[in-house]
Scaffold this motif. Structure first.
Motif, PDB file in Angstrom:
ATOM      1  N   GLY A   1     -11.808   5.500  -0.177  1.00 31.35           N
ATOM      2  CA  GLY A   1     -11.047   4.562   0.648  1.00 31.35           C
ATOM      3  C   GLY A   1     -11.858   4.172   1.866  1.00 31.35           C
TER       4      GLY A   1
ATOM      5  N   PRO B   1     -10.125   2.011   7.942  1.00 28.24           N
ATOM      6  CA  PRO B   1     -10.516   2.677   9.186  1.00 28.24           C
ATOM      7  C   PRO B   1     -10.483   4.204   9.094  1.00 28.24           C
ATOM      8  CG  PRO B   1      -8.520   1.328   9.482  1.00 28.24           C
ATOM      9  CD  PRO B   1      -9.092   0.986   8.159  1.00 28.24           C
ATOM     10  N   ALA B   2      -9.526   4.765   8.361  1.00 25.34           N
ATOM     11  CA  ALA B   2      -9.444   6.231   8.268  1.00 25.34           C
ATOM     12  C   ALA B   2     -10.633   6.795   7.495  1.00 25.34           C
ATOM     13  CB  ALA B   2      -8.126   6.638   7.601  1.00 25.34           C
TER      14      ALA B   2
ATOM     15  N   ASP C   1     -14.776   2.801  -2.945  1.00 24.71           N
ATOM     16  CA  ASP C   1     -13.605   1.937  -2.732  1.00 24.71           C
ATOM     17  C   ASP C   1     -13.404   1.069  -3.964  1.00 24.71           C
ATOM     18  OD1 ASP C   1     -12.014   0.987   0.114  1.00 24.71           O
ATOM     19  OD2 ASP C   1     -11.805  -0.274  -1.688  1.00 24.71           O
ATOM     20  N   ALA C   2     -12.149   0.831  -4.285  1.00 23.39           N
ATOM     21  CA  ALA C   2     -11.816   0.044  -5.469  1.00 23.39           C
ATOM     22  C   ALA C   2     -12.206  -1.430  -5.314  1.00 23.39           C
ATOM     23  CB  ALA C   2     -10.312   0.144  -5.724  1.00 23.39           C
ATOM     24  N   MET C   3     -12.265  -1.893  -4.070  1.00 19.22           N
ATOM     25  CA  MET C   3     -12.477  -3.315  -3.819  1.00 19.22           C
ATOM     26  C   MET C   3     -13.978  -3.646  -3.756  1.00 19.22           C
ATOM     27  SD  MET C   3      -9.397  -4.339  -3.738  1.00 19.22           S
ATOM     28  CE  MET C   3      -9.294  -5.948  -2.965  1.00 19.22           C
TER      29      MET C   3
ATOM     30  N   ALA D   1      -5.960  -7.461   9.836  1.00 20.91           N
ATOM     31  CA  ALA D   1      -5.313  -7.109  11.110  1.00 20.91           C
ATOM     32  C   ALA D   1      -5.981  -7.864  12.256  1.00 20.91           C
ATOM     33  CB  ALA D   1      -5.386  -5.602  11.326  1.00 20.91           C
TER      34      ALA D   1
ATOM     35  N   ASN E   1      -5.285  -5.582  17.459  1.00 20.88           N
ATOM     36  CA  ASN E   1      -4.698  -4.688  18.468  1.00 20.88           C
ATOM     37  C   ASN E   1      -5.123  -3.256  18.125  1.00 20.88           C
ATOM     38  OD1 ASN E   1      -1.244  -3.883  19.392  1.00 20.88           O
ATOM     39  ND2 ASN E   1      -3.174  -3.437  20.398  1.00 20.88           N
TER      40      ASN E   1
ATOM     41  N   HIS F   1     -15.232   0.966  -7.265  1.00 20.19           N
ATOM     42  CA  HIS F   1     -15.013   2.282  -7.865  1.00 20.19           C
ATOM     43  C   HIS F   1     -13.549   2.653  -7.615  1.00 20.19           C
ATOM     44  CE1 HIS F   1     -19.265   2.613  -8.395  1.00 20.19           C
ATOM     45  NE2 HIS F   1     -19.202   3.873  -8.783  1.00 20.19           N
TER      46      HIS F   1
ATOM     47  N   TRP G   1     -10.581   5.032  -7.923  1.00 18.57           N
ATOM     48  CA  TRP G   1     -10.321   6.443  -8.195  1.00 18.57           C
ATOM     49  C   TRP G   1      -9.114   6.570  -9.132  1.00 18.57           C
ATOM     50  CZ3 TRP G   1      -6.378   9.835  -5.789  1.00 18.57           C
ATOM     51  CH2 TRP G   1      -6.566  11.178  -6.149  1.00 18.57           C
TER      52      TRP G   1
ATOM     53  N   LEU H   1      -6.637   6.559   1.230  1.00 20.36           N
ATOM     54  CA  LEU H   1      -6.319   5.492   0.284  1.00 20.36           C
ATOM     55  C   LEU H   1      -5.320   4.474   0.803  1.00 20.36           C
ATOM     56  CD1 LEU H   1      -6.101   7.993  -2.668  1.00 20.36           C
ATOM     57  CD2 LEU H   1      -7.919   6.306  -2.357  1.00 20.36           C
ATOM     58  N   GLY H   2      -4.900   4.624   2.068  1.00 20.20           N
ATOM     59  CA  GLY H   2      -4.002   3.631   2.659  1.00 20.20           C
ATOM     60  C   GLY H   2      -2.569   3.792   2.199  1.00 20.20           C
TER      61      GLY H   2
ATOM     62  N   GLY I   1      -6.134  -3.832  -1.429  1.00 23.98           N
ATOM     63  CA  GLY I   1      -6.711  -2.599  -1.965  1.00 23.98           C
ATOM     64  C   GLY I   1      -5.789  -1.401  -1.978  1.00 23.98           C
ATOM     65  N   SER I   2      -4.972  -1.235  -0.966  1.00 23.91           N
ATOM     66  CA  SER I   2      -4.119  -0.034  -0.931  1.00 23.91           C
ATOM     67  C   SER I   2      -2.801  -0.341  -1.623  1.00 23.91           C
ATOM     68  CB  SER I   2      -3.885   0.414   0.516  1.00 23.91           C
ATOM     69  OG  SER I   2      -3.501  -0.676   1.317  1.00 23.91           O
TER      70      SER I   2
ATOM     71  N   GLU J   1      -3.053   5.992   6.696  1.00 25.08           N
ATOM     72  CA  GLU J   1      -1.689   5.548   6.422  1.00 25.08           C
ATOM     73  C   GLU J   1      -1.093   6.213   5.181  1.00 25.08           C
ATOM     74  OE1 GLU J   1      -1.200   1.216   7.058  1.00 25.08           O
ATOM     75  OE2 GLU J   1       0.514   1.401   5.704  1.00 25.08           O
TER      76      GLU J   1
ATOM     77  N   LEU K   1      -3.419   1.774  13.881  1.00 20.08           N
ATOM     78  CA  LEU K   1      -4.866   1.987  13.776  1.00 20.08           C
ATOM     79  C   LEU K   1      -5.297   3.263  14.496  1.00 20.08           C
ATOM     80  CD1 LEU K   1      -6.369  -1.601  14.113  1.00 20.08           C
ATOM     81  CD2 LEU K   1      -6.493  -0.068  12.140  1.00 20.08           C
TER      82      LEU K   1
HETATM   83  C1  LIG Z   1      -1.122  -8.248   8.562  1.00 19.57           C
HETATM   84  C2  LIG Z   1      -1.438  -6.896   9.166  1.00 19.57           C
HETATM   85  C3  LIG Z   1      -1.771  -6.823  10.503  1.00 19.57           C
HETATM   86  C4  LIG Z   1      -2.030  -5.561  11.089  1.00 19.57           C
HETATM   87  N1  LIG Z   1      -2.347  -5.519  12.412  1.00 19.57           N
HETATM   88  C5  LIG Z   1      -2.569  -4.320  13.000  1.00 19.57           C
HETATM   89  C6  LIG Z   1      -2.923  -4.242  14.372  1.00 19.57           C
HETATM   90  O1  LIG Z   1      -3.144  -5.261  15.043  1.00 19.57           O
HETATM   91  N2  LIG Z   1      -3.041  -3.004  14.929  1.00 19.57           N
HETATM   92  C7  LIG Z   1      -2.846  -1.858  14.203  1.00 19.57           C
HETATM   93  O2  LIG Z   1      -2.925  -0.759  14.784  1.00 19.57           O
HETATM   94  N3  LIG Z   1      -2.587  -1.906  12.880  1.00 19.57           N
HETATM   95  C8  LIG Z   1      -2.440  -3.101  12.273  1.00 19.57           C
HETATM   96  N4  LIG Z   1      -2.160  -3.152  10.928  1.00 19.57           N
HETATM   97  C9  LIG Z   1      -2.102  -1.894  10.169  1.00 19.57           C
HETATM   98  C10 LIG Z   1      -3.512  -1.346   9.838  1.00 19.57           C
HETATM   99  O3  LIG Z   1      -4.364  -2.372   9.381  1.00 19.57           O
HETATM  100  C11 LIG Z   1      -3.393  -0.228   8.793  1.00 19.57           C
HETATM  101  O4  LIG Z   1      -2.484   0.741   9.254  1.00 19.57           O
HETATM  102  C12 LIG Z   1      -4.747   0.426   8.511  1.00 19.57           C
HETATM  103  O5  LIG Z   1      -5.667  -0.494   7.981  1.00 19.57           O
HETATM  104  C13 LIG Z   1      -4.606   1.602   7.535  1.00 19.57           C
HETATM  105  O6  LIG Z   1      -5.863   2.210   7.446  1.00 19.57           O
HETATM  106  P1  LIG Z   1      -6.228   3.185   6.249  1.00 19.57           P
HETATM  107  O7  LIG Z   1      -7.689   3.469   6.391  1.00 19.57           O
HETATM  108  O8  LIG Z   1      -5.289   4.327   6.215  1.00 19.57           O
HETATM  109  O9  LIG Z   1      -5.945   2.351   4.940  1.00 19.57           O
HETATM  110  P2  LIG Z   1      -6.472   0.905   4.457  1.00 19.57           P
HETATM  111  O10 LIG Z   1      -7.007   0.121   5.595  1.00 19.57           O
HETATM  112  O11 LIG Z   1      -5.372   0.324   3.658  1.00 19.57           O
HETATM  113  O12 LIG Z   1      -7.694   1.274   3.514  1.00 19.57           O
HETATM  114  C14 LIG Z   1      -7.484   1.976   2.311  1.00 19.57           C
HETATM  115  C15 LIG Z   1      -8.674   1.716   1.399  1.00 19.57           C
HETATM  116  O13 LIG Z   1      -8.520   2.522   0.235  1.00 19.57           O
HETATM  117  C16 LIG Z   1      -8.900   1.773  -0.886  1.00 19.57           C
HETATM  118  N5  LIG Z   1      -8.213   2.312  -2.062  1.00 19.57           N
HETATM  119  C17 LIG Z   1      -6.878   2.436  -2.265  1.00 19.57           C
HETATM  120  N6  LIG Z   1      -6.636   3.001  -3.472  1.00 19.57           N
HETATM  121  C18 LIG Z   1      -7.851   3.248  -4.026  1.00 19.57           C
HETATM  122  C19 LIG Z   1      -8.263   3.848  -5.251  1.00 19.57           C
HETATM  123  N7  LIG Z   1      -7.404   4.302  -6.167  1.00 19.57           N
HETATM  124  N8  LIG Z   1      -9.598   3.968  -5.495  1.00 19.57           N
HETATM  125  C20 LIG Z   1     -10.510   3.538  -4.583  1.00 19.57           C
HETATM  126  N9  LIG Z   1     -10.167   2.954  -3.417  1.00 19.57           N
HETATM  127  C21 LIG Z   1      -8.847   2.819  -3.128  1.00 19.57           C
HETATM  128  C22 LIG Z   1      -8.496   0.353  -0.574  1.00 19.57           C
HETATM  129  O14 LIG Z   1      -9.213  -0.602  -1.313  1.00 19.57           O
HETATM  130  C23 LIG Z   1      -8.764   0.281   0.942  1.00 19.57           C
HETATM  131  O15 LIG Z   1     -10.078  -0.231   1.206  1.00 19.57           O
HETATM  132  C24 LIG Z   1      -1.944  -4.387  10.314  1.00 19.57           C
HETATM  133  C25 LIG Z   1      -1.634  -4.477   8.960  1.00 19.57           C
HETATM  134  C26 LIG Z   1      -1.392  -5.722   8.377  1.00 19.57           C
HETATM  135  C27 LIG Z   1      -1.057  -5.789   6.906  1.00 19.57           C
END
Ligand SMILES: Cc1cc2nc3c(=O)[nH]c(=O)nc-3n(C[C@H](O)[C@H](O)[C@H](O)COP(=O)(O)OP(=O)(O)OC[C@H]3O[C@@H](n4cnc5c(N)ncnc54)[C@H](O)[C@@H]3O)c2cc1C
Length: 416
Positions: free
Chosen positions: A15, A18-19, A38-40, A50, A56, A137, A139, A168-169, A177-178, A380, A393
């Protein structure tokens, strides 16, 4: 973190949001070989989205108030948020060449409001630190010998890292992607999970055809909205929202969305109460509305006396029957407390974020799964939720950092 440097170890981070990127960074700077999958076709797609409406990053409010935004999960997230707080996040961005500023609401943004320059600089630094990126890729879980399985354009690939960080979001905006398909994969291994649900989402309301046609897309500014949550506590916020074809959405609604969603789950519907004139007391509104209007129409009377016009007046007409609308006492009461019945949250795919995911009970303090030693989770996909305002974030960055450092400690203790 001190030596020994587990240079021979490899960690798979799955994934690239950001995490996951933050977890990869912690490991790579300590000499660990990191393979990020990452799958994408590219990482950080939701992060980039975002940035579209103004990135933000975090919020400048004092630590106690900040941590309280995570509600029932505040206690579990507090140590991570304190170890990587808004100040640390701003410093980290600064080190990437991205300056930030505090907006009038206390929210923190990059000076150019964009996500792309930050992501670009970050990916360069990660590559310079030796992180290997494997895109496309997907998972699929583990095989019978507990190797990670990935679907790739060249067929299925199995890998056996020394530790794994899953980032994985959540379940919203699946096309980025998530998509939450990881949840049953973990549940099958005895990991406690909570169903993914929409968070920071809009809601459906039963608008009449006339109201929908006339007012969809119109913003309601400067209103106070409240609801009674499932514990009986009054929740109230001030701000603005938008009428949609089928209901309501926008920052004011998102701020109350977890309470409204839980009320609907418990009772089948939720009542949102609007104060359309929050700057005036109920008594003042009553005096103004019941003031004799002479030959003036009711519309211009309401506009000149209490500033109610346009979509606010439309909402009153929508919610009140003819008799109530003609009764100045009832009308005054409705201006201060207009009930709107909400029937369902909008689908998770439309939500800004999601609630649910891996339960904290399934994790140790380093975010390692109790049921699967050597497997860490972050971002997330963990079972927490927070309002918009940079809190999402920040918790993704902070938990990614925690999981990365946790994986490092795990490798170090395995190395003796
Ligand atoms: C329109 C919008 C605006 C936003 N604005 C803000 C903001 O201004 N401020 C803020 O704090 N938050 C904002 N957010 C929320 C923030 O973007 C998310 O909370 C954050 O991106 C989550 O991070 P993450 O790393 O946990 O997951 P994600 O960013 O969702 O990343 C997960 C990754 O895992 C990958 N993945 C998932 N499943 C698989 C699998 N099976 N195999 C391989 N890869 C996989 C995905 O492709 C993805 O790249 C916003 C969200 C949206 C939708």
């Amino acid at each position: 973190m001190s030596s020994p440097r587990p240079t021979a170890s490899t960690v798979a981070v799955i994934g690239g949001g950001p995490a996951g990127l933050m977890a990869a960074e912690q490991l790579a700077v300590h000499g660990v070989r990191v393979d990020l999958y990452d799958a994408m076709p590219s990482v950080g797609r939701k992060f980039l989205l975002a940035g579209k409406g103004g990135m933000n990053l975090t919020h400048s409010e004092p630590s106690e108030a900040f941590v309280a935004r995570y509600g029932k999960r505040a206690d579990r997230l507090a140590p991570m948020l304190q170890a990587f707080d808004a100040g640390a996040l701003r410093k980290w961005a600064h080190e990437l060449g991205i300056e930030t500023f505090v907006g009038s609401s206390g929210r923190v943004f990059p000076t150019d409001m964009k996500a792309a320059p930050l992501l670009r600089a970050w990916l360069k630094r990660l590559r310079d630190n030796g992180v290997h990126f494997h895109m496309r890729h997907r998972w699929l879980g583990w095989d019978e010998s507990m190797q990670l399985r990935f679907a790739t354009p060249d067929g299925e690939v199995h890998v056996a890292p020394d530790a794994t960080v899953l980032a994985l979001g959540g379940g919203s905006w699946a096309r980025l992607g998530s998509d939450g398909t990881w949840l049953p994969l973990l549940a099958a291994h005895g990991v406690a999970t909570a169903a993914l649900q929409p968070a920071n989402c809009g809601f459906d309301a039963d608008w009449s055809e006339h109201f929908r046609t006339r007012f969809a897309g119109e913003p309601l500014k400067g209103v106070t909205a409240s609801c009674i949550d499932t514990d009986g506590t009054l929740r109230s916020r001030h701000g603005e929202f938008v009428i949609t074809e089928g209901g309501i959405e926008g920052s004011l609604i998102y701020a109350l969305s977890s309470f409204l969603r839980d009320c609907i789950a418990a009772d089948g519907s939720a009542t949102l109460t609007l104060d359309l004139a929050p700057g005036k007391s109920a008594e003042r509104v009553r005096e103004e509305v019941t003031h004799p209007r002479g030959a003036r129409s009711l519309s211009s009377h309401l506009q000149s006396r209490v500033g109610i016009a346009g979509v606010k007046a439309g909402l009153l007409r929508e919610a009140l029957n003819k008799e109530a609308f003609a009764d100045m006492e009832l009308l005054a009461q409705a201006i201060k407390a207009l009930p709107i019945r909400l029937t369902a949250p909008r689908p998770i795919d439309e939500a800004i974020s999601s609630a649910g995911g891996v339960c904290f009970e399934a994790l140790d303090n380093d975010l390692m799964l109790n049921a699967m030693p050597g497997v860490f989770c972050a971002g997330e996909m963990l079972d927490w939720e927070a309002p918009t305002g940079g809190y999402l974030l920040t918790a993704c960055f902070a938990s990614g950092r925690q999981a990365g450092l946790g994986a490092l400690r795990h490798l170090q203790s395995a190395a003796g």
